[in-house]
Scaffold this motif. Structure first.
Motif, PDB file in Angstrom:
ATOM      1  N   ASP A   1      43.834  31.728  35.851  1.00 16.42           N
ATOM      2  CA  ASP A   1      42.982  31.572  34.670  1.00 16.42           C
ATOM      3  C   ASP A   1      41.918  32.665  34.758  1.00 16.42           C
ATOM      4  OD1 ASP A   1      41.896  30.316  32.400  1.00 16.42           O
ATOM      5  OD2 ASP A   1      40.487  29.154  33.616  1.00 16.42           O
TER       6      ASP A   1
ATOM      7  N   TYR B   1      41.112  24.554  43.907  1.00 12.75           N
ATOM      8  CA  TYR B   1      41.148  25.885  43.285  1.00 12.75           C
ATOM      9  C   TYR B   1      40.633  26.942  44.239  1.00 12.75           C
ATOM     10  CZ  TYR B   1      42.072  24.629  38.401  1.00 12.75           C
ATOM     11  OH  TYR B   1      42.649  24.224  37.232  1.00 12.75           O
TER      12      TYR B   1
ATOM     13  N   ASP C   1      38.620  33.685  32.549  1.00 11.88           N
ATOM     14  CA  ASP C   1      37.743  33.415  31.406  1.00 11.88           C
ATOM     15  C   ASP C   1      36.711  34.524  31.272  1.00 11.88           C
ATOM     16  OD1 ASP C   1      38.984  31.026  30.801  1.00 11.88           O
ATOM     17  OD2 ASP C   1      37.616  29.829  32.026  1.00 11.88           O
TER      18      ASP C   1
ATOM     19  N   ASN D   1      38.410  30.285  43.426  1.00 14.93           N
ATOM     20  CA  ASN D   1      37.670  30.886  42.314  1.00 14.93           C
ATOM     21  C   ASN D   1      36.927  32.140  42.766  1.00 14.93           C
ATOM     22  OD1 ASN D   1      37.384  27.628  41.417  1.00 14.93           O
ATOM     23  ND2 ASN D   1      37.789  29.081  39.782  1.00 14.93           N
TER      24      ASN D   1
ATOM     25  N   GLY E   1      40.324  31.903  38.370  1.00 13.96           N
ATOM     26  CA  GLY E   1      40.652  30.679  39.103  1.00 13.96           C
ATOM     27  C   GLY E   1      42.148  30.531  39.245  1.00 13.96           C
TER      28      GLY E   1
ATOM     29  N   PHE F   1      31.661  26.337  40.192  1.00 18.67           N
ATOM     30  CA  PHE F   1      32.723  27.240  40.639  1.00 18.67           C
ATOM     31  C   PHE F   1      32.657  28.591  39.926  1.00 18.67           C
ATOM     32  CE2 PHE F   1      35.036  24.598  37.408  1.00 18.67           C
ATOM     33  CZ  PHE F   1      35.529  25.590  36.576  1.00 18.67           C
TER      34      PHE F   1
ATOM     35  N   ARG G   1      47.046  25.667  37.313  1.00 14.13           N
ATOM     36  CA  ARG G   1      47.456  26.977  36.804  1.00 14.13           C
ATOM     37  C   ARG G   1      47.543  28.015  37.906  1.00 14.13           C
ATOM     38  NH1 ARG G   1      42.738  27.011  33.458  1.00 14.13           N
ATOM     39  NH2 ARG G   1      43.680  25.123  32.673  1.00 14.13           N
TER      40      ARG G   1
ATOM     41  N   TRP H   1      43.259  21.968  31.061  1.00 14.09           N
ATOM     42  CA  TRP H   1      42.797  21.880  32.432  1.00 14.09           C
ATOM     43  C   TRP H   1      43.912  21.517  33.407  1.00 14.09           C
ATOM     44  CZ3 TRP H   1      37.204  19.450  32.595  1.00 14.09           C
ATOM     45  CH2 TRP H   1      36.353  20.237  31.811  1.00 14.09           C
TER      46      TRP H   1
ATOM     47  N   ARG I   1      29.246  24.962  35.505  1.00 15.93           N
ATOM     48  CA  ARG I   1      30.281  24.950  36.529  1.00 15.93           C
ATOM     49  C   ARG I   1      29.852  25.726  37.772  1.00 15.93           C
ATOM     50  NH1 ARG I   1      35.548  26.305  32.742  1.00 15.93           N
ATOM     51  NH2 ARG I   1      35.902  24.153  32.084  1.00 15.93           N
TER      52      ARG I   1
ATOM     53  N   THR J   1      37.388  25.526  45.886  1.00 17.22           N
ATOM     54  CA  THR J   1      36.626  24.509  45.141  1.00 17.22           C
ATOM     55  C   THR J   1      37.501  23.315  44.787  1.00 17.22           C
ATOM     56  OG1 THR J   1      37.148  25.437  42.956  1.00 17.22           O
ATOM     57  CG2 THR J   1      35.229  26.352  44.085  1.00 17.22           C
ATOM     58  N   ARG J   2      36.874  22.167  44.744  1.00 21.14           N
ATOM     59  CA  ARG J   2      37.569  20.964  44.263  1.00 21.14           C
ATOM     60  C   ARG J   2      37.857  21.137  42.767  1.00 21.14           C
ATOM     61  NH1 ARG J   2      38.233  19.377  48.663  1.00 21.14           N
ATOM     62  NH2 ARG J   2      36.920  18.010  49.922  1.00 21.14           N
ATOM     63  N   PRO J   3      38.999  20.650  42.312  1.00 19.17           N
ATOM     64  CA  PRO J   3      39.262  20.776  40.876  1.00 19.17           C
ATOM     65  C   PRO J   3      38.278  19.942  40.051  1.00 19.17           C
ATOM     66  CG  PRO J   3      40.938  19.415  41.944  1.00 19.17           C
ATOM     67  CD  PRO J   3      40.078  19.974  43.037  1.00 19.17           C
ATOM     68  N   VAL J   4      37.758  20.549  39.020  1.00 17.23           N
ATOM     69  CA  VAL J   4      36.903  19.820  38.079  1.00 17.23           C
ATOM     70  C   VAL J   4      37.826  19.334  36.964  1.00 17.23           C
ATOM     71  CG1 VAL J   4      35.014  20.036  36.427  1.00 17.23           C
ATOM     72  CG2 VAL J   4      34.892  21.209  38.629  1.00 17.23           C
TER      73      VAL J   4
HETATM   74  N1  LIG Z   1      37.343  23.889  40.764  1.00 19.74           N
HETATM   75  C1  LIG Z   1      37.822  24.284  39.581  1.00 19.74           C
HETATM   76  N2  LIG Z   1      38.081  23.361  38.654  1.00 19.74           N
HETATM   77  C2  LIG Z   1      38.545  23.745  37.442  1.00 19.74           C
HETATM   78  C3  LIG Z   1      38.781  25.088  37.154  1.00 19.74           C
HETATM   79  C4  LIG Z   1      38.517  26.036  38.162  1.00 19.74           C
HETATM   80  O1  LIG Z   1      38.705  27.286  37.974  1.00 19.74           O
HETATM   81  N3  LIG Z   1      38.032  25.602  39.355  1.00 19.74           N
HETATM   82  N4  LIG Z   1      39.219  25.450  35.923  1.00 19.74           N
HETATM   83  C5  LIG Z   1      39.416  24.563  34.988  1.00 19.74           C
HETATM   84  C6  LIG Z   1      39.803  24.980  33.632  1.00 19.74           C
HETATM   85  O2  LIG Z   1      39.573  26.265  33.426  1.00 19.74           O
HETATM   86  C7  LIG Z   1      39.271  23.129  35.203  1.00 19.74           C
HETATM   87  N5  LIG Z   1      38.781  22.814  36.492  1.00 19.74           N
END
Ligand SMILES: Nc1nc2c(c(=O)[nH]1)N=C(CO)CN2
Ligand SMILES: Nc1ncnc2c1ncn2[C@@H]1O[C@H](COP(=O)(O)OP(=O)(O)OP(=O)(O)O)[C@@H](O)[C@H]1O
Length: 422
Positions: free
Chosen positions: A228, A187, A230, A189, A139, A256, A225, A222, A254, A173-176
């Protein structure tokens, strides 16, 4: 073989265990200690000052103590063999010598120590390295996210012992965010499927190194960034340590992660048995996916998003490039995050946009199409065997086997020792 290699030694590593032939040894406890001599090619590490080209002795110590304190065995030979196997599981270790001491062994005479020493070379005795299928979630919502993610894929391709199998489409994607958090950019992703001979912690370190090289800074959980990555799943393993939880505890909620994952592995399942596509349809942020870009890796021009190597003393701004997805977006608002109540609190953060970002020495490779990268085109009859993509996307993916700097890793193509799904 050993005479040409460099040597790392770890001596007198002591722990209390329950090993021994006698019942009273197994019901009781006594001290065991180990000396490990690891034969590696340390030239690249010495040149780059980067631990990923050598073996982290503190990780070896952690593994060794788990074995010394773990499941009892009858013989010191068996205990030593377990330590040998653990050391040789690190791909950089070419040969190993392990001595296990049992100074309180049940010997009816005055003695100071009893020990067993095993010497093993990778080429002669090492078992095939375990290959695990991994799912990685990428992301970015700072800088030229597409370029950064492209370069991240390129950097992943360069990782010794990691073979990429699938790269999903890019999802906007919209940020969560947690309730109350300030708004952030949308974001981008994606999910990558890969196989690896690295251990989970080796992989984590490698990914964090790539994040750091992409200007990642952690000050707010969060927070926005640059990059990221994961580990969503590692061969279906369950693991809880201070710095790594497997499978990723929040990935199953998630969209995303789940939507791109279901695109590249529609059969994948979560530990609770749900299919990833089903879980995606239930995810609270499922409405937050606003755009899908299928051919995002096939950009002709390499991205200029990544800065060249700089010392930390001379930080360089990550350029804020206006270039975004070539596709239209349904909505460009930045202030409608999907709210989520996270179950765990972690510290992380990044500089705000426009602020200087210090960049670590080694550059992330720039993405450029290469000969050994095949872009799968579902419109091409030659690619007709590729399983259909639910989102109708043309997905760029590649597979390459890359040796370690010492040329020693073999990651057998198609080897499968773990299930790809949870
Ligand atoms: N849409 C979206 N939202 C997030 C993302 C992300 O990769 N995409 N990552 C996060 C923390 O890892 C918190 N929120
Ligand atoms: N499966 C995992 N993959 C990646 N990092 C993990 C994992 N499990 C634990 N961590 C730890 O989480 C820490 C915080 O990671 P990071 O900053 O990427 O979190 P985040 O992206 O802000 O939040 P989230 O983990 O909810 O996506 C890392 O330092 C890492 O040690």
């Amino acid at each position: 073989m050993r005479e040409n290699l460099d040597v790392i030694t770890l001596r007198g590593l002591s722990a209390v265990g329950h090993h021994g032939v006698y019942d009273f040894e197994r019901s009781g406890s006594q001290v065991f200690s180990a000396d490990l001599t690891l034969y590696v090619d340390a030239r690249q590490a010495a040149l780059t000052d980067d631990v990923k080209y050598t073996v982290d002795y503190s990780q070896i110590a952690e593994d060794a103590v788990k074995i010394l304190t773990g499941t009892p065995v009858y013989l010191l030979e068996t205990l030593a063999q377990r330590l040998v196997d653990a050391a040789l599981a690190y791909t950089q270790v070419q040969a190993v010598e392990v001595t296990v001491h049992k100074p309180m062994a049940p010997v009816r005479h005055q003695f100071s120590d009893v020990s067993v020493t095993l010497r093993r070379d990778r080429t002669e005795d090492a078992p095939e390295p375990e290959v695990s299928r991994v799912v990685l979630a990428l992301g970015s919502n700072m800088g030229d996210s597409t370029g950064i993610l492209r370069n991240a894929v390129s950097a992943l391709i360069e990782v010794p012992g990691l073979e990429l199998d699938e790269v999903s489409s890019l999802y906007r994607t919209r940020p969560v965010l947690e309730p109350g958090m300030a708004s952030q950019n949308d974001y981008e992703n994606a999910v990558v499927l890969a196989r690896t001979v690295l251990t989970p912690h080796e992989l984590l370190k490698t990914l964090q190194d790539i994040e750091n090289r992409c200007g990642r800074r952690r000050t707010e959980r969060w927070g926005a960034r640059t990059l990221d990555i994961d580990i969503v799943d590692f061969g279906g393993r369950t693991l809880t340590t201070s710095d790594l939880t497997l499978p990723h505890p929040r990935a199953g909620e998630r969209a995303f992660v789940l939507v791109p994952w279901s695109e590249v592995d529609p059969q994948a399942r979560l530990t609770d048995g749900r299919g990833v596509a089903t879980a995606a349809a239930m995810a609270p942020d499922r409405q937050g996916i606003t755009d899908t870009i299928a051919d995002w890796l096939s950009e002709e021009q390499p991205s200029q998003a990544m800065p060249q190597p700089q010392s930390e003393e001379s930080p360089q701004s990550v350029p804020e490039l206006p270039k975004r997805s070539r596709r239209s977006r349904r909505d460009d608002r930045k202030d409608s995050p999907v709210q989520e109540s996270p179950s765990q609190q972690q510290a992380s953060a990044e500089p705000q946009q426009g602020q200087p970002v210090a960049v670590r020495a080694e550059p992330v490779p720039q993405w450029e199409p290469r000969e050994n990268v095949r872009i799968v085109d579902s419109d091409d009859p030659e690619d007709a065997t590729v399983q259909p993509r639910p989102l109708g996307s043309r997905v760029a993916r590649r597979a390459v086997i890359r040796p370690t700097p010492t040329g020693s890793i073999s990651l057998p193509r198609g080897t499968q020792s773990d299930s790809g799904s949870q």
